[in-house]
Enzyme design. Structure first.
Site, PDB file in Angstrom:
ATOM      1  N   LYS A  46      52.819  30.703  14.464  1.00  0.00           N
ATOM      2  CA  LYS A  46      51.477  29.847  13.768  1.00  0.00           C
ATOM      3  C   LYS A  46      50.751  29.184  14.511  1.00  0.00           C
ATOM      4  O   LYS A  46      49.576  29.096  14.120  1.00  0.00           O
ATOM      5  CB  LYS A  46      52.473  29.054  12.590  1.00  0.00           C
ATOM      6  CG  LYS A  46      53.288  28.168  13.266  1.00  0.00           C
ATOM      7  CD  LYS A  46      52.528  26.699  12.849  1.00  0.00           C
ATOM      8  CE  LYS A  46      53.503  25.570  13.597  1.00  0.00           C
ATOM      9  NZ  LYS A  46      52.713  24.136  13.709  1.00  0.00           N
ATOM     10  N   THR A  47      51.209  28.725  15.598  1.00  0.00           N
ATOM     11  CA  THR A  47      50.316  27.915  16.530  1.00  0.00           C
ATOM     12  C   THR A  47      49.268  28.880  17.143  1.00  0.00           C
ATOM     13  O   THR A  47      48.082  28.535  17.308  1.00  0.00           O
ATOM     14  CB  THR A  47      51.201  27.316  17.705  1.00  0.00           C
ATOM     15  OG1 THR A  47      52.073  26.451  17.092  1.00  0.00           O
ATOM     16  CG2 THR A  47      50.173  26.381  18.711  1.00  0.00           C
ATOM     17  N   ASP A 234      47.313  21.707  10.627  1.00  0.00           N
ATOM     18  CA  ASP A 234      48.526  21.938  10.985  1.00  0.00           C
ATOM     19  C   ASP A 234      49.847  21.213  10.436  1.00  0.00           C
ATOM     20  O   ASP A 234      49.805  20.350   9.835  1.00  0.00           O
ATOM     21  CB  ASP A 234      48.824  21.903  12.670  1.00  0.00           C
ATOM     22  CG  ASP A 234      50.031  22.694  13.201  1.00  0.00           C
ATOM     23  OD1 ASP A 234      50.573  23.580  12.636  1.00  0.00           O
ATOM     24  OD2 ASP A 234      50.568  22.245  14.257  1.00  0.00           O
ATOM     25  N   GLU A 235      51.005  22.014  10.028  1.00  0.00           N
ATOM     26  CA  GLU A 235      52.158  21.353   9.619  1.00  0.00           C
ATOM     27  C   GLU A 235      51.822  20.898   8.110  1.00  0.00           C
ATOM     28  O   GLU A 235      52.154  19.707   7.903  1.00  0.00           O
ATOM     29  CB  GLU A 235      52.614  20.364  10.500  1.00  0.00           C
ATOM     30  CG  GLU A 235      53.039  20.738  11.762  1.00  0.00           C
ATOM     31  CD  GLU A 235      54.339  21.812  11.970  1.00  0.00           C
ATOM     32  OE1 GLU A 235      54.914  22.267  10.777  1.00  0.00           O
ATOM     33  OE2 GLU A 235      54.760  22.169  13.112  1.00  0.00           O
ATOM     34  N   GLN A 265      60.489  24.651   5.800  1.00  0.00           N
ATOM     35  CA  GLN A 265      60.680  23.577   6.608  1.00  0.00           C
ATOM     36  C   GLN A 265      60.126  22.287   6.508  1.00  0.00           C
ATOM     37  O   GLN A 265      59.796  21.335   7.373  1.00  0.00           O
ATOM     38  CB  GLN A 265      59.998  24.037   8.127  1.00  0.00           C
ATOM     39  CG  GLN A 265      60.746  25.364   8.665  1.00  0.00           C
ATOM     40  CD  GLN A 265      60.372  25.777   9.981  1.00  0.00           C
ATOM     41  OE1 GLN A 265      60.650  25.333  10.967  1.00  0.00           O
ATOM     42  NE2 GLN A 265      59.231  26.779  10.332  1.00  0.00           N
ATOM     43  N   ARG A 612      66.653  27.691  14.968  1.00  0.00           N
ATOM     44  CA  ARG A 612      66.301  27.116  16.306  1.00  0.00           C
ATOM     45  C   ARG A 612      66.974  28.338  17.232  1.00  0.00           C
ATOM     46  O   ARG A 612      66.603  28.299  18.250  1.00  0.00           O
ATOM     47  CB  ARG A 612      66.838  25.781  16.268  1.00  0.00           C
ATOM     48  CG  ARG A 612      66.272  24.672  15.674  1.00  0.00           C
ATOM     49  CD  ARG A 612      64.706  24.732  15.518  1.00  0.00           C
ATOM     50  NE  ARG A 612      64.273  25.554  14.289  1.00  0.00           N
ATOM     51  CZ  ARG A 612      62.951  25.794  14.246  1.00  0.00           C
ATOM     52  NH1 ARG A 612      62.297  25.606  15.351  1.00  0.00           N
ATOM     53  NH2 ARG A 612      62.664  26.442  12.959  1.00  0.00           N
TER      54      ARG A 612
END
Length: 753
Positions: A46-47, A234-235, A265, A612
């Protein structure tokens, strides 16, 4: 510096950076017109999509850098984004003044239009200490007892209201009663008025004042709606109400808004994040596109299938399924049951060493815990094994403020001449001792060449200090004398619990309404558990000194220990997930406070933990936990049963819950002679009855986990005298004493009147 022409470039001239994207990522980058929600699963890049989209807007000359609003949650993320955009388009990106955090951009807008908010452009941004000091002044002026209603609690409440976008006039009546019997809203209004007089704003004002400014000044709002041709966030799943309202206002102009996030998330509800913001994106922006990034570049198919299967139990989600091109399914997720927390740490330590022997790097391993107090047993285990480690997102267990405070009390009990420890806790919790009293103590100690505790006794017996200062000093000296006496006859863990309760330290944390306070109380409980492993207080204090001394390590290769919240955004080859038990994970407190929504956030946290891992994830649960010197049986977390059966491998100690699970690894082929089982049996053999000798003012045996007292019973306490029981909470009683008022005391310390 990039030079932009007025005419957009055509798609025939597309740069090379698009070639590295998969089809869905490229779709998200090229969809430049209208609202877009990019649902980016864990490890889906996504980044990269976000930075490539900014680069694409600039390269196609759709906007100048100063016409792009890009919002992140940290300054580090903002810097990295600007650097990556520059690398993609082949030059440094200059002139992007609107790339930053919510608060930095809010502050910039607020300074430009400060007069509309009743401020000057050079207004001061208060830090937490200044904020607390100002609130204390307001409480004093309103004749409100700041011991019953602490300024820090009011600060946390005001911050919550600001995160919800509530000015004082919009705070509901019911919420106002959260503080000082209904005076919360009035104090909030007085605080905001005082800030204007001081030409100051606190951190929450940087968004709230900016939001109010845009709501009440249509011309200013129109100016920024026209300025920002493209808005990127973002986020987005972590935004609170104030951030959501602010973004929605700005985006209603051109509607070229792109929000990137993952509803699965969203794990920061406890600090104001609203998962509903991302869930209602299509309703807020009719006609919005939704692009789902589902191809994972991080984890094995087994890990992804397990995480996807578990998170599917959540109802409040938009839905997506992660997949990968990896051909090998990878190691199944191991579910490992052990007797207790100490055995859990031992088994994980053995597995870490085994991975090391196989060539694994410690940096590629992580232990992710639900609660910060869980780190203590792993830290001590790794110190025993000589395995270097680091605690990420917070201090090591024995470096935490509340632990250092508690240990300082114990050091003074064990060694009255320990001036450093005595200084630390002299006014913690607050005892009304001003700086002049502390200086007088030091002057007396230096003049007589004696420790501070002896100087305190000299001042108590003299008229050097006024009575209002001597009284709290006398009470403190009496407390330490009594605690030393208790140490002769009572177990040191029980004495420590008594010290924390009678000193007011526990009450201080309970009165603290900040998000950190519950965790600090849990850490103190874990400290009591740590004391159990030592024969006496001196042995424990020596151990702590050695631990603190040995924490420095020259190795850069260390295993990572952190909470699940701190792990978001990180990845490791091997992930160990301990403490998957009902009440611990999912957290009972979260479920009690937030109901079904709390459970769903806990499940999202479990999803974050599993994703993770790149190659292996191992989940652990203990059949028994020790809490405040008492064994508590624990059941495996419901999240374990929600994992698809074909993705897990169950490996459990024989005898747990009556056995019945097959062993698949020699590490777990154990029987009723395991160290954990032996610890439990030894604890069961310990005497549980208590006899109180009022004349000796001591107790001669360990306290019972239960007691005979019920509500209404008349009792006697050696310190507080006679009273009546008003409440019973396990081994603690709430008693209204005839002279001392209402107190919470340990049942073992009272007898029938």
């Amino acid at each position: 510096m990039i030079q932009l022409d007025s005419q957009p470039r055509t798609h025939l001239q597309m740069p090379a950076y698009l070639n590295g994207l998969n089809a869905v990522q490229r779709q998200a980058v090229e969809a430049l017109d209208g609202p877009l929600l990019v649902l980016a699963g864990a490890g889906t890049g996504k980044t990269r999509v976000l930075t490539t989209r900014i680069a694409h807007i600039l390269w196609t000359r759709r906007a100048f850098p100063s016409q792009i609003l890009a919002v992140t949650f940290t300054n580090k993320a903002a810097r990295e984004m600007q650097e990556r955009v520059g690398a993609l388009i082949g030059g440094a990106v200059e002139g992007m003044p609107w790339l930053g955090t919510f608060h930095s951009i809010g502050a910039k807008i607020l300074r430009r239009h400060a007069e509309l908010a009743g401020l000057s452009s050079n207004f001061t941004i208060l830090d937490t200490d200044d904020q607390i000091r100002l609130l204390k002044q307001l409480l004093s002026a309103a004749n409100i007892d700041d011991k019953r209603w602490p300024a820090r609690s009011l600060a946390a409440l005001i911050d919550r209201w600001k995160n919800q976008g509530l000015t004082p006039d919009k705070v509901p009546e019911a919420d106002s009663f959260s503080f000082a019997n209904g005076k919360g809203r009035e104090l909030y209004a007085a605080y905001q008025a005082r800030l204007k007089v001081l030409n100051a704003a606190d951190f929450g004002d940087l968004l709230l004042e900016c939001l109010v400014l845009l709501q009440h000044n249509p011309d200013v709002l129109a100016q920024y709606q026209e300025r920002f041709r493209y808005i990127l966030v973002d986020e987005y799943q972590d935004t609170n109400v104030a951030q959501y309202l602010w973004l929605r206002l700005l985006a209603q102009g051109r509607r070229n808004v792109c929000c990137v996030g993952d509803d699965d998330q969203s794990i920061y509800g406890w600090r104001g994040a609203e998962v509903g913001n991302i869930l209602r994106f299509e309703k807020d922006f009719p006609g919005a596109q939704i692009v789902r990034l589902e191809q994972n570049y991080r984890s094995t198919p087994n890990i992804l299938a397990a995480a996807s299967g578990m998170i599917a139990a959540n109802e409040s989600r938009l839905g997506k399924t992660l997949w990968t091109e990896h051909q090998e399914a990878g190691e199944k997720i191991q579910i490992c049951g052990v007797w207790d927390g100490a055995e859990e740490a031992r088994v994980i330590g053995e597995q870490v060493e085994q991975l090391q022997r196989q060539g694994g790097k410690l940096n590629d391993m992580a232990i992710l815990v639900r609660a910060g107090r869980q780190t203590r047993e792993f830290e001590e285990r790794f110190l025993t094994l000589g395995v270097p480690y680091r605690v990420i997102g917070g201090p090591r267990f024995y470096e935490r403020m509340e632990i250092r405070d508690a240990i300082a009390y114990l050091r003074v009990i064990a060694q009255p001449a320990d001036d450093l420890a005595f200084e630390r806790i002299l006014n913690k919790p607050k005892r009304g001792l001003g700086e002049a009293v502390v200086q007088k103590l030091h002057q007396t100690a230096r003049a007589q060449n004696i420790p501070l505790t002896q100087a305190l006794r000299l001042l108590i017996e003299s008229d050097e200090l006024p009575a209002r200062s001597r009284n709290p000093l006398r009470a403190l000296d009496d407390d330490f004398s009594r605690w030393r006496g208790l140490l002769v006859t009572l177990p040191h863990p029980l004495v420590t619990q008594t010290v924390l309760d009678e000193s007011g330290y526990t009450a201080m944390l309970k009165a603290d309404r900040s998000p950190d306070a519950p965790g600090r109380l849990e850490n103190l409980k874990e400290l009591i558990n740590a004391l159990e492993a030592f024969e006496n207080l001196g042995g424990f204090l020596e151990h702590v000194s050695l631990v603190m001394e040995n924490q420095a390590s020259g190795s850069d290769d260390r295993i990572n220990i952190m909470t699940l919240h701190s792990a978001k955004g990180l990845e490791f080859r091997s992930v160990f997930l301990p403490g998957w038990e009902e009440g611990l994970f999912p957290s009972q407190r979260s479920m009690d406070e937030n109901g079904a929504a709390g459970l769903e956030e806990e499940r999202r946290l479990a999803y974050v933990g599993i994703t993770r891992a790149r190659e292996r994830a191992r989940i652990f649960y203990a059949a028994n936990r020790r809490v405040y010197n008492l064994w508590q049986a624990a059941l495996p977390s419901r999240f374990i049963s929600e994992l698809p059966q074909d993705t897990i491998s169950v490996q459990t100690n024989q005898g747990i819950y009556g056995g019945g699970m097959r062993e698949e690894n020699p590490v777990f082929e154990q029987n009723y002679d395991t160290p954990g089982w032996q610890r439990m049996q030894a604890s069961k053999r310990q005497p549980r009855s208590v006899t109180i000798d009022v004349k000796a003012q001591t107790s001669r045996a360990a306290p019972a986990p239960g007691h005979e007292f019920t509500e209404g019973a008349r009792v006697f306490h050696v310190k507080f005298g006679y009273g009546q029981v008003y409440g019973v909470d396990g081994d603690k009683l709430e008693i209204e004493f005839d002279k001392a008022g209402r107190k919470r005391v340990i049942g073992a310390f009272v007898q029938p009147a």
